[in-house]
Design a protein around this motif. Structure first.
Motif, PDB file in Angstrom:
ATOM      1  N   GLY A  77      20.929  16.724  17.569  1.00  0.00           N
ATOM      2  CA  GLY A  77      21.175  17.823  16.753  1.00  0.00           C
ATOM      3  C   GLY A  77      21.892  17.562  15.462  1.00  0.00           C
ATOM      4  O   GLY A  77      21.349  17.737  14.338  1.00  0.00           O
ATOM      5  N   THR A  78      23.399  16.498  15.720  1.00  0.00           N
ATOM      6  CA  THR A  78      23.621  16.094  14.218  1.00  0.00           C
ATOM      7  C   THR A  78      22.774  15.033  14.030  1.00  0.00           C
ATOM      8  O   THR A  78      23.232  14.191  12.468  1.00  0.00           O
ATOM      9  CB  THR A  78      25.559  15.869  14.645  1.00  0.00           C
ATOM     10  N   PHE A  79      22.713  13.864  14.529  1.00  0.00           N
ATOM     11  CA  PHE A  79      21.849  12.282  13.980  1.00  0.00           C
ATOM     12  C   PHE A  79      20.771  12.988  13.613  1.00  0.00           C
ATOM     13  O   PHE A  79      20.061  12.754  12.041  1.00  0.00           O
ATOM     14  CB  PHE A  79      21.719  12.105  15.143  1.00  0.00           C
ATOM     15  N   GLU A  80      19.717  14.036  14.367  1.00  0.00           N
ATOM     16  CA  GLU A  80      18.856  14.329  13.612  1.00  0.00           C
ATOM     17  C   GLU A  80      19.069  14.860  12.110  1.00  0.00           C
ATOM     18  O   GLU A  80      18.440  15.163  11.249  1.00  0.00           O
ATOM     19  CB  GLU A  80      17.919  15.561  14.670  1.00  0.00           C
ATOM     20  N   ALA A  81      19.536  16.085  12.455  1.00  0.00           N
ATOM     21  CA  ALA A  81      20.009  16.721  11.280  1.00  0.00           C
ATOM     22  C   ALA A  81      20.499  15.686   9.867  1.00  0.00           C
ATOM     23  O   ALA A  81      20.271  15.624   8.692  1.00  0.00           O
ATOM     24  CB  ALA A  81      21.394  18.229  11.426  1.00  0.00           C
ATOM     25  N   ALA A  82      20.991  15.073  10.233  1.00  0.00           N
ATOM     26  CA  ALA A  82      21.598  14.225   8.831  1.00  0.00           C
ATOM     27  C   ALA A  82      20.572  13.070   8.638  1.00  0.00           C
ATOM     28  O   ALA A  82      20.639  12.671   7.181  1.00  0.00           O
ATOM     29  CB  ALA A  82      22.782  13.568   9.399  1.00  0.00           C
ATOM     30  N   ALA A  83      19.931  12.744   9.411  1.00  0.00           N
ATOM     31  CA  ALA A  83      18.282  11.898   9.472  1.00  0.00           C
ATOM     32  C   ALA A  83      17.682  12.280   8.233  1.00  0.00           C
ATOM     33  O   ALA A  83      16.756  12.273   7.713  1.00  0.00           O
ATOM     34  CB  ALA A  83      17.790  11.907  10.556  1.00  0.00           C
TER      35      ALA A  83
END
Length: 132
Positions: A77-83
């Motif tokens: 979730g954090t990786f996806e949101a930042a990406a």
């Protein structure tokens, strides 16, 4: 930080202070980052968007940073949101950015779990014969 320092203190000094080994490990880590960024770039291109490889590399590295500092296991979730946010800042639509991030996560996080699942199921179903 204390846990990491204690691990380093308990490590074999010949390995920790081996400059050649540290250099090779750093090179392999850099190659992994470059290949991951290239994968992300190819996914963006496959979805019809155009963006420079250097921009995607920067987006990947910042998303990877957020994934690393996240308290959520695997940075889900954090990786996806930042990406998505970083790709959006490069002019890519949210839909394309989200599709890219989810495809990337599927290819690099979930797909490699399939062989492990297969092997673990085989180990459970076929005893090794120990203890007989």
């Amino acid at each position: 930080v204390r846990n990491a320092l204690s691990i380093v203190e308990d490590a074999d000094r010949r390995v920790v202070r081996n400059i050649r080994l540290q250099f090779l490990a750093s090179c392999y880590q850099l190659i992994t980052f470059l290949l991951d960024a290239a994968t992300l770039w190819m996914l963006v291109r496959s979805l019809g968007a155009t963006v420079g490889l250097s921009h995607v590399f920067a987006s990947f590295m910042i998303a990877n940073l957020f994934r690393t500092i996240s308290i959520i296991p695997g940075g889900l979730g954090t990786f996806e949101a930042a990406a998505v946010l970083m790709l959006r800042m490069e002019g890519i639509s949210v839909a394309t950015g989200l599709s890219t991030a989810l495809l990337f996560r599927g290819l690099t996080f979930f797909l490699p779990m399939a062989p492990g699942l297969w092997f673990s199921r085989r180990l459970i179903n076929h005893p090794t014969g120990r203890g007989k």
